[in-house]
Structures are given as structure tokens and as C-alpha cells.
Write an enzyme that holds these catalytic residues in place. Structure first.
Site, PDB file in Angstrom:
ATOM      1  N   GLU A 119      -7.836   2.323  -0.582  1.00 62.01           N
ATOM      2  CA  GLU A 119      -7.839   1.301  -1.646  1.00 62.01           C
ATOM      3  C   GLU A 119      -8.399  -0.032  -1.169  1.00 62.01           C
ATOM      4  O   GLU A 119      -9.010  -0.762  -1.953  1.00 62.01           O
ATOM      5  CB  GLU A 119      -6.415   1.127  -2.204  1.00 62.01           C
ATOM      6  N   LYS A 169       1.387   7.915   0.526  1.00 64.13           N
ATOM      7  CA  LYS A 169       1.704   7.896   1.951  1.00 64.13           C
ATOM      8  C   LYS A 169       3.060   8.576   2.170  1.00 64.13           C
ATOM      9  O   LYS A 169       3.990   8.346   1.407  1.00 64.13           O
ATOM     10  CB  LYS A 169       1.792   6.445   2.445  1.00 64.13           C
ATOM     11  N   ASP A 210       0.052  -5.150   4.200  1.00 63.90           N
ATOM     12  CA  ASP A 210      -1.344  -4.798   3.907  1.00 63.90           C
ATOM     13  C   ASP A 210      -2.117  -5.954   3.254  1.00 63.90           C
ATOM     14  O   ASP A 210      -3.255  -5.782   2.829  1.00 63.90           O
ATOM     15  CB  ASP A 210      -1.387  -3.539   3.022  1.00 63.90           C
ATOM     16  N   ARG A 231     -10.866  -0.829   0.823  1.00 60.08           N
ATOM     17  CA  ARG A 231     -12.322  -0.961   0.761  1.00 60.08           C
ATOM     18  C   ARG A 231     -12.809  -1.109  -0.675  1.00 60.08           C
ATOM     19  O   ARG A 231     -13.849  -1.706  -0.922  1.00 60.08           O
ATOM     20  CB  ARG A 231     -12.983   0.218   1.494  1.00 60.08           C
ATOM     21  N   ASP A 270      -5.790   6.336  -1.198  1.00 59.04           N
ATOM     22  CA  ASP A 270      -5.285   5.530  -0.079  1.00 59.04           C
ATOM     23  C   ASP A 270      -6.399   4.722   0.603  1.00 59.04           C
ATOM     24  O   ASP A 270      -6.130   3.856   1.424  1.00 59.04           O
ATOM     25  CB  ASP A 270      -4.582   6.443   0.931  1.00 59.04           C
ATOM     26  N   ASP A 276       0.847  -1.196   0.000  1.00 62.46           N
ATOM     27  CA  ASP A 276       0.000   0.000   0.000  1.00 62.46           C
ATOM     28  C   ASP A 276       0.883   1.246   0.000  1.00 62.46           C
ATOM     29  O   ASP A 276       1.367   1.681   1.045  1.00 62.46           O
ATOM     30  CB  ASP A 276      -0.927  -0.014   1.222  1.00 62.46           C
TER      31      ASP A 276
HETATM   32  N1  BES Z   1      -3.593   0.009   4.771  1.00 61.14           N
HETATM   33  C1  BES Z   1      -4.084   1.249   5.281  1.00 61.14           C
HETATM   34  C2  BES Z   1      -4.478   1.167   6.750  1.00 61.14           C
HETATM   35  C3  BES Z   1      -3.388   0.867   7.740  1.00 61.14           C
HETATM   36  C4  BES Z   1      -2.850   1.881   8.496  1.00 61.14           C
HETATM   37  C5  BES Z   1      -2.960  -0.415   7.962  1.00 61.14           C
HETATM   38  C6  BES Z   1      -1.887   1.616   9.422  1.00 61.14           C
HETATM   39  C7  BES Z   1      -1.972  -0.696   8.899  1.00 61.14           C
HETATM   40  C8  BES Z   1      -1.437   0.324   9.638  1.00 61.14           C
HETATM   41  C9  BES Z   1      -5.299   1.703   4.476  1.00 61.14           C
HETATM   42  O1  BES Z   1      -5.306   1.355   3.149  1.00 61.14           O
HETATM   43  C10 BES Z   1      -5.334   3.194   4.512  1.00 61.14           C
HETATM   44  O2  BES Z   1      -4.453   3.778   3.948  1.00 61.14           O
HETATM   45  N2  BES Z   1      -6.333   3.755   5.150  1.00 61.14           N
HETATM   46  C11 BES Z   1      -6.491   5.156   5.227  1.00 61.14           C
HETATM   47  C12 BES Z   1      -7.948   5.437   4.930  1.00 61.14           C
HETATM   48  C13 BES Z   1      -8.245   6.845   4.579  1.00 61.14           C
HETATM   49  C14 BES Z   1      -7.591   7.244   3.268  1.00 61.14           C
HETATM   50  C15 BES Z   1      -9.730   6.997   4.420  1.00 61.14           C
HETATM   51  C16 BES Z   1      -6.137   5.619   6.638  1.00 61.14           C
HETATM   52  O3  BES Z   1      -6.349   4.860   7.585  1.00 61.14           O
HETATM   53  O4  BES Z   1      -5.590   6.698   6.762  1.00 61.14           O
HETATM   54 ZN    ZN Z   2      -4.268  -0.350   2.683  1.00 61.87          ZN
HETATM   55 MG    MG Z   3      -4.314   2.786   1.941  1.00 59.82          MG
END
Ligand code: BES
Ligand code: ZN
Ligand code: MG
Length: 479
Positions: A330, A260, A269, A332, A328, A253
Site C-alpha cells: 500500500e 498481515k 508505518d 508505494r 499490503d 498498516d
Molecule cells: N509497512 C510495510 C513494510 C514494513 C515491514 C515496515 C516491516 C516495517 C517493518 C509495507 O507496507 C509492506 O507491507 N510491505 C510488504 C510489501 C510486499 C507486499 C510487496 C512487505 O515488505 O512484505
Molecule cells: Zn506499509
Molecule cells: Mg503493507
């Protein structure tokens, strides 16, 4: 690690592992008990939970070393305490350990003690060193000395522990060793190696995914030069209704164009996918009477000139349109199509497992998995399973206001991000949009629990929540 049962106290010189309560006299062998209890009265031994006391036996008994493991106070002893007591037991104590099994029983049931014992020691004994030049010799042969009937329990726990170790290996592999195609190959090999005619598998490539209209999934893959793969495993261990384990399989990810700033450890991920495969392996090897499917939409979300952009609108498999607020979000997107696919394949219960939101980590930390669901009975079932697994779950809400936010796009049916507030619920509410009204659905957000960076010697994939999923499936066995 290997595990076996021996009926009589073996003549082996290998270390003997004995459990001892703070408030009880130690009984190991008349040759040595007097001296040991003398040490206890002089407070030279410590039987607090998890303490490892090393004693040399100087020829008094065949075993050259005795490790007395502190079991704490008998009144506080239970299965969870037992797992804690074993925290210091691994290959570092010896290549072969003779376990004085009955000393660990307290008032507990032998089969369950055996299962927890194998689970805890296998977990401690895990090492990820396949990419290191210098390997750790973590060979360990556990031999249980007891007359209790624990063979079956040992075998069940051993199969489950092997599946958990495989899950951890997958999570620990960096992206350049585990692409979507490589995960698909792993899954196909796993299905083959189970050598069970009730198991079947299918891997779909980009064209087949396109033909199914899975454009939310494909949108995440648009900027990557690696092909997406849809992994579909089936195990017809019963004629009952199919349960689908849908694992988030983002192989890396990066965030996509919503890049990120810190993406370290985002190789993990795909931990949801790895857990689904682990639970599948354990269920088949232990011959659970369940009708099980695994669905994984595997891809990474690297970027090039063709990559998905914020403001883009994607049409999912069920024809709902999605405005991209953040690339990000992604996970869902891939899960939306994955749960649609699972339901189309006949799953009446869908359990998705995903490293989905940073918000879940903020809310629940690194030891508690976020749980969502549309059916109280099913939620209670998986809570009960998690207690048997010693893996914590906590239910979080999906309410009217968060559903409204998911539906508040001005250009499409749904938004893929509702922002920071209630972020874990926002992601869950999004996936819920793809769950049909007669489907029982559970969603496990393992963003905080799938991978750990502390303590140093336990760094990496945890295997959470394979144990919970396994117990959940076991509790769902048809008669
Ligand atoms: N894979 C991440 C979530 C994540 C964060 C997993 C920390 C493990 C540790 C996910 O794809 C993500 O980036 N989520 C975003 C969502 C937002 C863009 C709505 C987040 O949590 O910031
Ligand atoms: Zn992710
Ligand atoms: Mg993400």
C-alpha cells in the site's frame, strides 16, 4: 530538556560532568585532582568509552558529585565516539548538570562538539510516557561551562533535537490517538506555531484528492472509515529550486485484504511522514535558506466491504494503471500519487522517506537505512549528510531486470508487487515509475530503522532519518 551556556564555573552544588581520556591525566580542580589521579593509578576509575564514574566531593568543591565520563583513547576520539561516550548521560544523573565542556573537546571543533553533545543527550533523555498514569520526571537542565562561542550551535542542535523528539512522539502514538485527520491537524498546528510568513500549508480532504485524480492513494483508503488527508506544507526560505520531502503516511498498516498475520507495531508505518515533518520543523526553526515542501498522503488501510482487492486495477495521478498483486504493497501506492503531486507543485528534487519493505530489513537490518536514487551526485550528498548525522545509509540498486518485473503486469501498466526477491528494489523501481525525467529523486527505506523494540529502555520511534534530512537540507542552502 533545557540547554544553556555559563561563562564561569558556577557555584552550583549540582553534579559536574567531566570527560576523561584513558591515556591522560585528569584535570578538574586543584582541590581534588591529586586524589582523583591517585584513584586512576590504582585502577579504581574506568575511562573506557561511555563509562560513568560517580565521585562524591565531600565539600572540596561546590559540586557535590562529579561524573567522570570515559572518553576512551584519545587517538580513537571523534564526533561519533563522543556520541557513544554520552550514552549514559540523561536525567538519571541529576536535574541540573554542569558540563565541563572543554574536557570533552580533545582535538575537535567546539561548535560541532556542542551540537553532538546536545543531540546525544536529548536523544537519551527522551521518554514516551504521555499515556502512562505515572510520568517520568525527565526534566534536565544542561549548563555548559566554557568560554568558547557555542551559543548558536547549542540553539541549532536544540531545535533539531526538539524536532526529532516530536517525530518520535508521532511514531509512538497508537492509531487510536493518531488518525490521518489528527496527523493533518498536527501538521497544520505545527505550520501555524512556527509563526513564519514564509510558511504556508494546505490540507486536502477526500473530494479534493478525488478531483486531482489520485486514485492510487484513494484505493488504499477505500476500506477505511477514516477520511484520507493530503498534507502539503511549504517553506520559502529561499528562491532556489524546491526540494520536496515526501513521507509515507500509512497511519496503520493492516495489510488490507492481504491481511498481515502479525501487524504489531504497524502504527509506525507513518514514520516517513513524521520524519518529513520533523525535518521541516528543524529547517524552519533554524532558518535554513532552502525552498522546501512536505507532501504526505495520509490514510490507514483497514478493511470493509468496499476495500481494495488483489486483482483490482487503479489509475494513478499520472494516469499509469496499476494491478494490485498485494494490498499490503500500500505504501508505494500512496507514494506514487504523493511524488506526482510534489512534482506538480514544482519540486525539482524529491526525497521520499518510507517504512516500505520487510525486504529492506532483511537486507540491512535495524541500523542501516536503504537508499535509492536516480542521480549519483544527489546520492553522494545525502550519504555525506548521513555521516554528519551519524545515521547509516547504504545504497541499493534499481536495475533493468527489476524494472522489467514492475512492468510485467498482463492487465495493467505496472504491478504493485514483484515478490520476495529483491523486494526493496522492487518497491523503489515502482516509485521510480512516477518520477519525471528531469526530477532528482532519492528514496529512503526506513522499514528497519524507524522503530526499535530493543533495548527495552529505548523502545519505540527512533526519529531516523530527521538528522540526515536536516544536514542534507543544510548542505543545499542557497548562498
Ligand atoms: N509497512 C510495510 C513494510 C514494513 C515491514 C515496515 C516491516 C516495517 C517493518 C509495507 O507496507 C509492506 O507491507 N510491505 C510488504 C510489501 C510486499 C507486499 C510487496 C512487505 O515488505 O512484505
Ligand atoms: Zn506499509
Ligand atoms: Mg503493507
Amino acid at each position: 530538556m533545557t540547554v544553556s551556556k555559563t561563562f564561569t564555573k558556577t557555584e552550583s552544588k549540582s553534579p559536574l560532568l567531566v570527560g576523561a581520556f584513558i591515556d591522560e591525566e585528569v584535570r578538574i580542580d586543584p582541590e581534588i585532582d591529586g586524589e582523583i589521579n591517585a584513584l586512576v593509578s590504582e585502577k579504581l576509575l574506568d575511562f573506557k568509552t561511555g563509562k560513568v564514574n560517580k565521585l562524591y566531593t565531600f565539600g572540596k568543591i561546590p559540586n557535590q558529585i562529579i561524573y567522570i565520563i570515559g572518553l576512551g583513547n584519545k587517538a580513537d576520539y571523534g564526533y561519533e565516539a563522543l556520541e557513544e561516550c554520552l550514552a549514559g548521560v540523561d536525567y538519571r544523573l541529576g536535574k541540573e548538570l554542569i558540563v565541563d565542556f572543554d574536557s570533552f573537546l580533545g582535538e575537535l571543533e567546539p561548535g560541532e562538539v556542542a551540537r553532538r553533545f546536545v543531540k546525544a543527550v536529548a536523544d537519551n533523555n527522551y521518554v514516551y510516557d504521555e499515556l502512562k498514569s505515572e510520568k517520568t520526571d525527565n526534566e534536565l537542565d544542561l549548563k555548559f561551562d566554557t568560554e568558547h562561542e557555542i551559543e548558536q550551535a547549542i540553539e541549532e542542535a536544540f531545535n533539531l533535537s526538539t524536532a526529532v523528539a516530536n517525530t518520535r512522539d508521532l511514531v509512538n502514538k497508537p492509531y487510536n490517538r493518531l488518525s490521518a485527520a489528527e496527523l493533518a491537524e498536527y501538521a497544520a498546528n505545527l505550520a501555524e506555531s512556527l509563526a513564519d510568513e514564509r510558511v504556508s500549508w494546505k490540507i486536502l480532504g477526500k473530494n479534493e484528492i478525488k478531483a486531482l485524480g489520485m486514485n492510487a492513494f484513494l484505493g488504499v483508503n477505500k476500506g477505511s472509515d477514516a477520511e484520507p488527508k493530503l498534507i502539503h506544507l511549504q517553506y520559502k526560505g529561499s528562491d532556489g529550486e524546491a526540494i520536496g520531502l515526501v513521507g509515507k503516511g500509512i497511519m496503520y498498516d493492516t495489510g488490507g485484504y492481504s491481511l498481515k498475520t502479525n501487524m504489531i507495531n504497524m502504527k509506525s508505518d507513518m514514520a516517513g511522514a513524521a520524519a518529513a515533518l520533523g525535518a521541516f520543523e528543524a529547517a524552519v526553526k533554524n532558518n535554513l535558506k532552502v525552498n522546501l515542501q512536505v507532501v504526505i498522503c495520509a490514510t490507514d488501510n483497514r478493511v470493509d466491504g468496499k476495500a481494495l482487492l488483489p486483482d483490482d486495477v487503479l489509475t494513478a495521478m499520472n494516469k499509469k494503471t496499476i494491478e494490485i498483486i498485494s494490498t499490503d504493497g500500500e505504501g508505494r501506492l500512496t507514494l506514487a500519487d504523493a511524488v506526482c503531486f510534489a512534482q506538480k507543485e514544482g519540486c525539482k528534487t524529491v526525497v521520499d522517506i518510507a517504512t516500505l519493505t520487510g525486504a529492506c530489513v532483511v537486507a540491512l537490518g535495524n541500523h542501516v537505512t536503504g537508499l535509492f536514487g536516480n542521480c549519483d551526485e544527489e546520492v553522494e550528498k545525502i550519504m555525506a549528510a548521513s555521516r554528519k548525522a551519524n545515521e547509516e545509509l547504504w545504497r541499493l540498486p534499481i536495475n533493468k531486470s527489476i524494472r522489467e518485473q514492475v512492468r510485467s503486469s498482463r492487465v495493467a501498466d505496472l504491478k504493485n508487487s514483484t515478490g520476495r526477491a529483491m523486494g526493496a528494489s522492487g518497491a523503489a523501481a515502482f516509485i521510480e515509475e512516477f518520477i519525471e525525467s528531469n526530477t532528482k529523486w532519492l528514496h529512503l527505506d526506513i522499514a528497519g530503522t524507524a522503530f526499535r523494540t530493543e533495548p527495552k529502555h529505548r523502545y519505540g520511534g527512533t526519529g531516523v532519518p530527521v538528522n540526515t534530512l536536516y544536514h542534507y537540507l543544510k548542505d543545499n542552502e542557497s548562498e
